[in-house]
Motif scaffolding. Structure first.
Motif, mmCIF file in Angstrom:
data_model
loop_
_atom_site.group_PDB
_atom_site.id
_atom_site.type_symbol
_atom_site.label_atom_id
_atom_site.label_comp_id
_atom_site.label_asym_id
_atom_site.label_seq_id
_atom_site.Cartn_x
_atom_site.Cartn_y
_atom_site.Cartn_z
ATOM 1 N N ASN A 108 -3.098 -1.804 9.278
ATOM 2 C CA ASN A 108 -2.341 -1.478 8.066
ATOM 3 C C ASN A 108 -3.294 -0.824 7.080
ATOM 4 O OD1 ASN A 108 0.044 -2.793 9.019
ATOM 5 N ND2 ASN A 108 -0.848 -4.761 8.432
ATOM 6 N N VAL A 109 -2.895 0.319 6.539
ATOM 7 C CA VAL A 109 -3.770 1.077 5.644
ATOM 8 C C VAL A 109 -3.411 0.792 4.189
ATOM 9 C CG1 VAL A 109 -4.432 3.380 4.866
ATOM 10 C CG2 VAL A 109 -4.214 2.911 7.305
ATOM 11 N N ARG A 110 -4.442 0.511 3.417
ATOM 12 C CA ARG A 110 -4.310 0.360 1.968
ATOM 13 C C ARG A 110 -5.032 1.566 1.359
ATOM 14 N NH1 ARG A 110 -6.115 -4.676 1.773
ATOM 15 N NH2 ARG A 110 -4.113 -5.784 1.677
ATOM 16 N N LEU A 111 -4.277 2.555 0.867
ATOM 17 C CA LEU A 111 -4.852 3.786 0.330
ATOM 18 C C LEU A 111 -5.165 3.590 -1.150
ATOM 19 C CD1 LEU A 111 -5.620 6.725 0.904
ATOM 20 C CD2 LEU A 111 -3.268 7.377 0.293
ATOM 21 N N LYS A 155 0.675 1.186 4.280
ATOM 22 C CA LYS A 155 1.544 0.091 3.844
ATOM 23 C C LYS A 155 1.463 -0.153 2.348
ATOM 24 C CE LYS A 155 2.716 -0.718 8.100
ATOM 25 N NZ LYS A 155 4.044 -0.262 8.577
ATOM 26 N N GLU A 156 0.338 0.219 1.723
ATOM 27 C CA GLU A 156 0.185 0.027 0.281
ATOM 28 C C GLU A 156 -0.602 1.182 -0.317
ATOM 29 O OE1 GLU A 156 -0.008 -4.904 0.056
ATOM 30 O OE2 GLU A 156 -1.782 -3.701 -0.380
ATOM 31 N N VAL A 157 -0.251 1.556 -1.544
ATOM 32 C CA VAL A 157 -1.063 2.481 -2.334
ATOM 33 C C VAL A 157 -1.582 1.676 -3.528
ATOM 34 C CG1 VAL A 157 -1.101 4.553 -3.744
ATOM 35 C CG2 VAL A 157 0.220 4.527 -1.623
ATOM 36 N N VAL A 197 -3.521 1.682 -7.041
ATOM 37 C CA VAL A 197 -3.845 2.605 -8.123
ATOM 38 C C VAL A 197 -4.735 1.895 -9.147
ATOM 39 C CG1 VAL A 197 -2.920 4.212 -9.828
ATOM 40 C CG2 VAL A 197 -1.558 3.654 -7.797
ATOM 41 N N ILE A 198 -5.932 2.412 -9.340
ATOM 42 C CA ILE A 198 -6.841 1.857 -10.340
ATOM 43 C C ILE A 198 -6.545 2.520 -11.677
ATOM 44 C CG2 ILE A 198 -9.244 1.530 -11.019
ATOM 45 C CD1 ILE A 198 -10.033 1.792 -8.103
ATOM 46 N N HIS A 199 -6.165 1.704 -12.661
ATOM 47 C CA HIS A 199 -5.962 2.192 -14.018
ATOM 48 C C HIS A 199 -7.160 1.801 -14.877
ATOM 49 C CE1 HIS A 199 -1.862 3.270 -12.985
ATOM 50 N NE2 HIS A 199 -1.639 2.041 -12.542
ATOM 51 N N LYS A 200 -7.089 2.122 -16.159
ATOM 52 C CA LYS A 200 -8.221 1.861 -17.039
ATOM 53 C C LYS A 200 -8.573 0.381 -17.101
ATOM 54 C CE LYS A 200 -9.985 2.878 -21.667
ATOM 55 N NZ LYS A 200 -9.715 3.524 -22.978
ATOM 56 N N SER A 201 -7.559 -0.477 -17.170
ATOM 57 C CA SER A 201 -7.844 -1.913 -17.309
ATOM 58 C C SER A 201 -7.013 -2.766 -16.353
ATOM 59 C CB SER A 201 -7.578 -2.364 -18.753
ATOM 60 O OG SER A 201 -6.234 -2.094 -19.118
ATOM 61 N N SER A 202 -6.503 -2.182 -15.289
ATOM 62 C CA SER A 202 -5.699 -2.941 -14.339
ATOM 63 C C SER A 202 -5.725 -2.266 -12.980
ATOM 64 C CB SER A 202 -4.242 -3.069 -14.823
ATOM 65 O OG SER A 202 -3.629 -1.794 -14.888
ATOM 66 N N ILE A 203 -5.305 -3.014 -11.970
ATOM 67 C CA ILE A 203 -5.165 -2.487 -10.615
ATOM 68 C C ILE A 203 -3.727 -2.727 -10.189
ATOM 69 C CG2 ILE A 203 -5.906 -2.666 -8.209
ATOM 70 C CD1 ILE A 203 -8.622 -3.611 -9.205
ATOM 71 N N GLU A 204 -3.036 -1.678 -9.796
ATOM 72 C CA GLU A 204 -1.630 -1.766 -9.420
ATOM 73 C C GLU A 204 -1.483 -1.601 -7.908
ATOM 74 O OE1 GLU A 204 2.657 0.414 -10.493
ATOM 75 O OE2 GLU A 204 0.750 1.370 -11.011
ATOM 76 N N VAL A 205 -0.759 -2.513 -7.288
ATOM 77 C CA VAL A 205 -0.480 -2.426 -5.860
ATOM 78 C C VAL A 205 0.985 -2.039 -5.678
ATOM 79 C CG1 VAL A 205 -0.424 -3.673 -3.668
ATOM 80 C CG2 VAL A 205 -2.219 -4.172 -5.331
ATOM 81 N N ILE A 206 1.220 -0.907 -5.018
ATOM 82 C CA ILE A 206 2.587 -0.436 -4.769
ATOM 83 C C ILE A 206 2.807 -0.426 -3.258
ATOM 84 C CG2 ILE A 206 4.298 1.337 -5.250
ATOM 85 C CD1 ILE A 206 2.446 2.478 -7.358
ATOM 86 N N THR A 207 3.816 -1.120 -2.799
ATOM 87 C CA THR A 207 4.062 -1.213 -1.354
ATOM 88 C C THR A 207 4.798 0.020 -0.838
ATOM 89 O OG1 THR A 207 6.213 -2.299 -1.553
ATOM 90 C CG2 THR A 207 4.256 -3.715 -1.576
ATOM 91 N N ARG A 208 4.724 0.208 0.453
ATOM 92 C CA ARG A 208 5.444 1.306 1.112
ATOM 93 C C ARG A 208 6.938 1.207 0.806
ATOM 94 N NH1 ARG A 208 4.593 4.540 5.446
ATOM 95 N NH2 ARG A 208 6.455 5.208 6.583
ATOM 96 N N HIS A 209 7.470 -0.016 0.904
ATOM 97 C CA HIS A 209 8.897 -0.205 0.658
ATOM 98 C C HIS A 209 9.264 0.197 -0.767
ATOM 99 C CE1 HIS A 209 12.883 -2.052 0.943
ATOM 100 N NE2 HIS A 209 12.649 -2.569 -0.262
ATOM 101 N N GLU A 210 8.433 -0.158 -1.737
ATOM 102 C CA GLU A 210 8.712 0.203 -3.125
ATOM 103 C C GLU A 210 8.696 1.713 -3.323
ATOM 104 O OE1 GLU A 210 7.026 -3.747 -5.491
ATOM 105 O OE2 GLU A 210 5.638 -2.158 -4.888
ATOM 106 N N LEU A 211 7.736 2.384 -2.708
ATOM 107 C CA LEU A 211 7.635 3.836 -2.860
ATOM 108 C C LEU A 211 8.818 4.569 -2.242
ATOM 109 C CD1 LEU A 211 3.829 4.425 -2.203
ATOM 110 C CD2 LEU A 211 5.048 4.785 -4.357
#
Length: 369
Positions: free
Chosen positions: A301-304, A330-332, A334-348
Motif C-alpha cells: 500500500n502506497v502512502r504518497l 491508498k493515502e495521500v 499533505v504536510i501543511h505549515k502546522s499540521s499533517i493531513e491524511v486523505i484516503t483513496r476513498h475520500e479522494l
C-alpha cells in the motif's frame, strides 16, 4: 515482576491480552510518558510519568522489563506476544474501517485512552505536569478535539459526556459550581498543562501513531516539485529542493524521495519529466516518471507524501485520474505549515469536497519551510 505491556494495560485500563499489550505500548510510545513504579512501591501499581523525569530519577522511578524475568516456568515473552499479536491482527475484520484515514485512534477504546492520558480525577504523582481545574464537558471535549481533530465525525459532545459519566471512576461526577457568578455543571480534574498537551498533539507524533496503527504492508514515498523559473540560480534551486526533501523525511518517515525539479503544478502529473531534457538531481530516487513506474509495480500500500496540495497538482480532475489509475495509492499525506493531513483513496475518489482541495491556490506557498 509484570512486563511493560502488562503495566501499560493497567495504566490505560485495558484487558492485558496479547493484542492489547502491544496496543498499550504503542499508545504510550506516541506520547511523552513512560510507565513506572516507585522504588519502594508495589510494581503491581504502575502509573504514567514523563519519560524525562523517569530517566533523571532512576533510583526513585523504576522501569518495567519488556520480557518476564528468567523463571523455570515457561511463560510467553513480549517478543512472542508481538508475533502472536500480528497473527491476531491479520484475522481482524473490517469493523475498524470506520476510522480509516483518521489521524489517531477514533474507536471508543482509543478515545477513552486519550481522555485518560489528558485528565484524571486522582491526584497524580507528577503534579508538576498537571493543573487542578473545574471544567465542564464542553471544555473537555474541545481539548480532546485538539488531539483527535475529527472527533465530531464519530462522537458528539453529548456522547462524550455520557462516556465520561460511565467511566466516573476516572473522571468523577458532574456537580454544580459557581463560576463568574453563574452555576455551571463541572468535573473536578487534574489536567495536563498546555505545554505538555502541545507536545502530545504535535503533527509528527499523531502521524507516527497513524503509521504504527496501519494494518498490512505499507511504503511511504515522498514527492517534491519546483516550478520552473527563467532566472533561477541552480545552486539555490538545489538548496530549496533539499529543504523540501528533508521536511518530508522528517515528518513522514520517507526513505525514498522523488523529485520533479522543474514542472508547473498545472502540468498533468503523468506528463512531467518525460522529455529528453529531463535531469534528476542525484540525491533523489528519481523523477516523476520513475515514481509512477515504481508505483505501478508496487505490491505494498502506497502512502504518497507531498508538501501542500500544489506539491502534487492544482488540477483536481488530474489528481482524480492519477489516483484512479494507480490502485496501490491508498493515502495521500499533505504536510501543511502546522499540521499533517491524511486523505484516503476513498475520500479522494468518492467523498464530496475532498478532491476540490487541490484547486488552484491563492498566493505562493513556501514548501521548503
Amino acid at each position: 515482576m509484570i512486563t511493560l505491556g502488562q503495566a501499560a494495560c493497567l495504566v490505560l485500563d485495558m484487558q492485558p491480552t496479547t493484542a492489547n499489550r502491544k496496543k498499550a505500548i504503542s499508545i504510550l510510545e506516541s506520547t511523552p510518558f513512560g510507565v513506572t513504579y516507585l522504588n519502594n512501591g508495589n510494581h503491581l501499581e504502575p502509573f504514567a510519568l514523563a519519560r524525562s523525569i523517569i530517566d533523571k530519577n532512576p533510583f526513585k522511578y523504576k522501569k518495567y522489563p519488556r520480557t518476564p524475568p528468567v523463571s523455570p516456568i515457561l511463560a510467553p515473552t513480549e517478543e512472542s506476544d508481538l508475533k502472536i499479536c500480528k497473527l491476531e491482527e491479520d484475522l481482524e475484520t473490517i469493523s475498524n474501517s470506520s476510522s480509516e484515514g483518521l489521524t489517531g485512534d477514533y474507536s471508543s477504546e482509543g478515545v477513552l485512552s486519550m481522555a485518560r492520558l489528558l485528565f484524571t480525577r486522582s491526584n497524580p504523582e507528577n503534579e508538576e505536569l498537571y493543573d487542578h481545574v473545574y471544567y465542564c464537558n464542553k471544555q473537555l471535549y474541545e481539548i480532546m478535539e485538539g488531539h483527535l481533530p475529527k472527533l465530531k465525525e464519530v462522537l458528539t459532545m453529548t456522547q462524550f459526556g455520557l462516556m465520561l459519566n460511565k467511566n466516573n471512576q476516572y473522571f468523577g461526577d458532574l456537580f454544580s459550581k459557581k463560576i463568574d457568578g453563574s452555576s455551571v455543571r463541572v468535573r473536578e480534574l487534574f489536567i495536563l498543562k498546555s505545554l505538555t498537551r502541545d507536545s502530545l498533539r504535535s503533527p509528527n507524533n499523531l502521524f507516527r501513531k497513524h503509521v504504527k496503527s496501519a494494518k498490512g504492508n505499507w511504503v511511504n514515498l515522498g514527492y517534491i516539485r519546483k516550478s520552473p523559473a527563467t532566472n533561477d540560480d541552480m545552486k539555490r534551486r538545489k538548496e530549496l529542493l533539499n529543504l523540501m526533501a528533508e521536511r518530508i523525511r522528517k515528518n513522514c518517515f520517507c526513505n525514498d524521495i522523488y523529485c520533479s525539479e522543474s514542472s508547473r503544478s498545472s502540468l498533468p502529473i503523468l506528463q512531467r519529466d518525460s522529455g529528453d531534457n529531463c535531469s534528476v538531481i542525484n540525491e533523489y530516487k528519481g523523477n516523476t516518471q520513475k515514481l509512477f513506474s515504481f508505483i505501478s509495480g508496487c505490491t505494498a500500500n502506497v502512502r504518497l507524501c507531498i508538501i501542500d496540495y500544489a506539491g502534487l497538482s492544482n488540477d483536481p480532475e488530474d489528481v482524480r485520474k492519477t489516483i484512479s489509475l494507480y490502485r496501490s495509492i491508498k493515502e495521500v499525506v499533505v504536510i501543511h505549515k502546522s499540521s499533517i493531513e491524511v486523505i484516503t483513496r476513498h475520500e479522494l475518489l468518492h467523498r464530496k469536497g475532498f478532491i476540490d482541495k487541490f484547486k488552484s491556490r491563492q498566493g505562493p506557498v513556501h514548501r521548503s519551510k
